[in-house]
Scaffold this motif. Sequence first.
Motif, short mmCIF file in Angstrom:
data_model
loop_
_atom_site.label_atom_id
_atom_site.label_comp_id
_atom_site.label_asym_id
_atom_site.label_seq_id
_atom_site.Cartn_x
_atom_site.Cartn_y
_atom_site.Cartn_z
N VAL A 45 0.84 -1.21 0.00
CA VAL A 45 0.00 0.00 0.00
C VAL A 45 0.86 1.25 0.00
N TYR A 46 1.90 1.29 0.82
CA TYR A 46 2.77 2.47 0.87
C TYR A 46 3.54 2.66 -0.44
N VAL A 47 3.97 1.58 -1.07
CA VAL A 47 4.66 1.69 -2.36
C VAL A 47 3.71 2.23 -3.41
N LEU A 48 2.50 1.71 -3.47
CA LEU A 48 1.52 2.19 -4.44
C LEU A 48 1.16 3.65 -4.19
N LEU A 49 0.95 4.03 -2.93
CA LEU A 49 0.65 5.42 -2.61
C LEU A 49 1.83 6.33 -2.94
N GLY A 50 3.04 5.82 -2.80
CA GLY A 50 4.22 6.60 -3.12
C GLY A 50 4.35 6.87 -4.61
N ILE A 51 3.83 5.99 -5.43
CA ILE A 51 3.84 6.20 -6.88
C ILE A 51 2.66 7.04 -7.31
N VAL A 52 1.49 6.78 -6.73
CA VAL A 52 0.27 7.45 -7.16
C VAL A 52 0.29 8.95 -6.92
N TRP A 53 0.93 9.42 -5.87
CA TRP A 53 0.89 10.85 -5.56
C TRP A 53 1.57 11.68 -6.64
N ALA A 54 2.55 11.12 -7.31
CA ALA A 54 3.31 11.90 -8.29
C ALA A 54 2.68 11.94 -9.67
N LEU A 55 1.79 11.02 -9.97
CA LEU A 55 1.22 10.95 -11.32
C LEU A 55 0.49 12.23 -11.75
N PRO A 56 -0.33 12.85 -10.92
CA PRO A 56 -1.00 14.07 -11.38
C PRO A 56 -0.03 15.24 -11.58
N PHE A 57 1.13 15.19 -10.98
CA PHE A 57 2.08 16.30 -11.04
C PHE A 57 3.24 16.03 -12.00
N LYS A 58 3.10 15.03 -12.82
CA LYS A 58 4.17 14.64 -13.73
C LYS A 58 4.61 15.79 -14.63
N MET A 59 3.67 16.54 -15.18
CA MET A 59 4.00 17.63 -16.09
C MET A 59 4.65 18.81 -15.35
N ILE A 60 4.33 18.99 -14.09
CA ILE A 60 4.93 20.08 -13.33
C ILE A 60 6.40 19.79 -13.04
N PHE A 61 6.71 18.54 -12.70
CA PHE A 61 8.08 18.19 -12.33
C PHE A 61 8.99 17.99 -13.54
N ARG A 62 8.42 17.81 -14.72
CA ARG A 62 9.23 17.52 -15.91
C ARG A 62 10.15 18.70 -16.25
N GLY A 63 11.46 18.46 -16.26
CA GLY A 63 12.44 19.45 -16.68
C GLY A 63 12.79 20.50 -15.64
N VAL A 64 12.28 20.38 -14.42
CA VAL A 64 12.55 21.39 -13.41
C VAL A 64 14.00 21.33 -12.93
N GLY A 65 14.60 20.18 -12.96
CA GLY A 65 15.98 20.04 -12.50
C GLY A 65 17.01 20.56 -13.48
N ARG A 66 16.60 20.83 -14.69
CA ARG A 66 17.51 21.37 -15.70
C ARG A 66 17.52 22.88 -15.64
N GLY A 67 18.37 23.47 -16.41
CA GLY A 67 18.43 24.92 -16.49
C GLY A 67 17.22 25.48 -17.23
N ASP A 68 17.02 26.76 -17.11
CA ASP A 68 15.89 27.45 -17.74
C ASP A 68 16.07 27.42 -19.26
N PRO A 69 15.16 26.77 -19.99
CA PRO A 69 15.31 26.70 -21.45
C PRO A 69 15.15 28.06 -22.12
N GLU A 70 14.40 28.97 -21.53
CA GLU A 70 14.23 30.31 -22.10
C GLU A 70 15.52 31.12 -21.98
N ALA A 71 16.28 30.89 -20.93
CA ALA A 71 17.55 31.62 -20.75
C ALA A 71 18.58 31.16 -21.80
#
Length: 75
Positions: A45-71
């Motif tokens: 249950v904890y493993v599944l909940l640990g995966i499920v919480w991130a699915l709705p936010f996938k697009m928000i987290f994508r590319g955040v760790g990289r540098g600013d592409p506009e810069a």
Amino acid sequence: MALGYKARRRWSLVILLVGLPLYIVAAVTIMNWLERPPIWVEFLVYVLLGIVWALPFKMIFRGVGRGDPEAELEE
């Protein structure tokens, strides 16, 4: 409506610093309301909940760790 890099970066911080701890507290509270299941069920249950919480936010987290592409385009 697409979010810009800076907006996604800010929202990811809010989600990680505020949302994730609230989600963890909610998950643990719900598991405590149930009677203690076998350890393998609780782990699953904890493993599944640990995966499920991130699915709705996938697009928000994508590319955040990289540098600013506009810069990079401005240089």
